[in-house]
Design a protein around this motif. Sequence first.
Motif, PDB file in Angstrom:
ATOM      1  N   ASP A  47       0.800  -1.227   0.000  1.00  0.00           N
ATOM      2  CA  ASP A  47       0.000   0.000   0.000  1.00  0.00           C
ATOM      3  C   ASP A  47       0.838   1.286   0.000  1.00  0.00           C
ATOM      4  O   ASP A  47       0.316   2.363   0.258  1.00  0.00           O
ATOM      5  CB  ASP A  47      -0.966  -0.004   1.179  1.00  0.00           C
ATOM      6  CG  ASP A  47      -0.253  -0.192   2.501  1.00  0.00           C
ATOM      7  OD1 ASP A  47       0.986  -0.070   2.525  1.00  0.00           O
ATOM      8  OD2 ASP A  47      -0.924  -0.462   3.511  1.00  0.00           O
TER       9      ASP A  47
ATOM     10  N   GLN B  23       2.777   2.329   2.132  1.00  0.00           N
ATOM     11  CA  GLN B  23       3.038   2.896   3.456  1.00  0.00           C
ATOM     12  C   GLN B  23       4.513   2.707   3.816  1.00  0.00           C
ATOM     13  O   GLN B  23       5.018   3.340   4.724  1.00  0.00           O
ATOM     14  CB  GLN B  23       2.154   2.222   4.511  1.00  0.00           C
ATOM     15  CG  GLN B  23       0.771   2.835   4.564  1.00  0.00           C
ATOM     16  CD  GLN B  23      -0.032   2.316   5.730  1.00  0.00           C
ATOM     17  OE1 GLN B  23      -0.229   1.112   5.875  1.00  0.00           O
ATOM     18  NE2 GLN B  23      -0.495   3.219   6.566  1.00  0.00           N
TER      19      GLN B  23
ATOM     20  N   ARG C 213      -2.032   5.171   3.667  1.00  0.00           N
ATOM     21  CA  ARG C 213      -2.194   4.189   2.606  1.00  0.00           C
ATOM     22  C   ARG C 213      -2.404   4.854   1.236  1.00  0.00           C
ATOM     23  O   ARG C 213      -3.097   5.867   1.162  1.00  0.00           O
ATOM     24  CB  ARG C 213      -3.473   3.414   2.900  1.00  0.00           C
ATOM     25  CG  ARG C 213      -3.252   1.987   3.127  1.00  0.00           C
ATOM     26  CD  ARG C 213      -4.547   1.321   3.495  1.00  0.00           C
ATOM     27  NE  ARG C 213      -4.220  -0.073   3.738  1.00  0.00           N
ATOM     28  CZ  ARG C 213      -4.076  -0.949   2.772  1.00  0.00           C
ATOM     29  NH1 ARG C 213      -4.276  -0.617   1.535  1.00  0.00           N
ATOM     30  NH2 ARG C 213      -3.728  -2.194   3.066  1.00  0.00           N
TER      31      ARG C 213
HETATM   32 MG    MG Z   1      -0.881  -0.566   5.397  1.00  0.00          MG
END
Ligand code: MG
Length: 320
Positions: free
Chosen positions: A100, A102, A205
């Motif tokens: 994602d 992140q 995200r």
């Molecule tokens: Mg995540």
Amino acid sequence: MALISVIVPCYNEQESIPLFYNEITRVSDEMENKYEDLTFEYIFINDGSSDNTLNILRGMNALDKRVRYISFSRNFGKEAAMYAGLQNARGDYVVILDADLQHPPKLIPQMYEYVKSGEYDCAATRRISRKGEPKVISFFSGCFYKVINSISQTKIVDGAQDFRFMTRQMVDAILSLKEYNRFSKGIFSWVGFETKYIEVENTERAAGKSTWNFTKLLRYSLEGIFEFSTVPLEVASVLGIIFCFIALIMMVGTIIKTLVFGEKVSGYPTIICVVTLMGGLQLLCTGLIGQYLSKMYLEAKGRPIYIIKETEPQQDGTEK
Ligand code: MG
Ligand code: UDP
């Protein structure tokens, strides 16, 4: 030549994967240009996604042979996905990161520098802020790290993430821990080696939504405690000893009182209180033992950590 394996656990990440792929290829192309002896493979683990993740991975593999994928027969959880990735990685270095974004891929060159220098065996990120996270979760996370670090001998670094760049040697060490109940934050630390923590801000995200909620996080924390500490079991015995001792004193006291003052029918409330307290403590201790027993039960079964349903088609002659 050195190969870097990029491991990406994916659970319902159809929106994130294309964004992730653009970013990781950009970073790896840059690195391949800068260090001429570097090559990459990307191993995506489809952890039983119910969306289009697998199709996207198949498509990416058809276009780009650096993309490999492993698809599970159902959702086994991120821990299992990371383990599968580590087992199947062929690289001299391995990096694990979320799909994602992140865990920003742009940090990989910096991580590579740290590990290549030989000073560190692993480079990981540690978030120093919990911006964008609900206050309750931050509070309980803080409590969790305090508790686990005071009762476990394995140090669990507050805020340390699963975004890790490791040497083959460290990966082999992690793979040698074959336990079924896996708590990676503990395992990474248990195997030792020098880790460089790069401090990062929390990143939101890129797309899709997180599968974590308060109950899942709570269960995960308890998992960590039961995997990496036996102190709760000792608490049970210590409480037992303390209460036996108190009971002994009360018995002696009661005998003396009866002999000196004679017997009067009184003290029912006290009895009820004591009986309830003892009952509660006994259940608590049995419950604690039960937790460990249930872990042992699962370990004793020796079940596989994951089951693969599909992998990328074998290419002839490209086995490393
Ligand atoms: Mg995540
Ligand atoms: N993930 C997984 N299996 C799961 C849950 C999550 O492989 O059962 C993957 C997910 O696709 C993502 C990473 O693990 O790449 C982290 O998950 P998520 O973003 O939901 O967690 P958070 O970042 O909120 O901790």
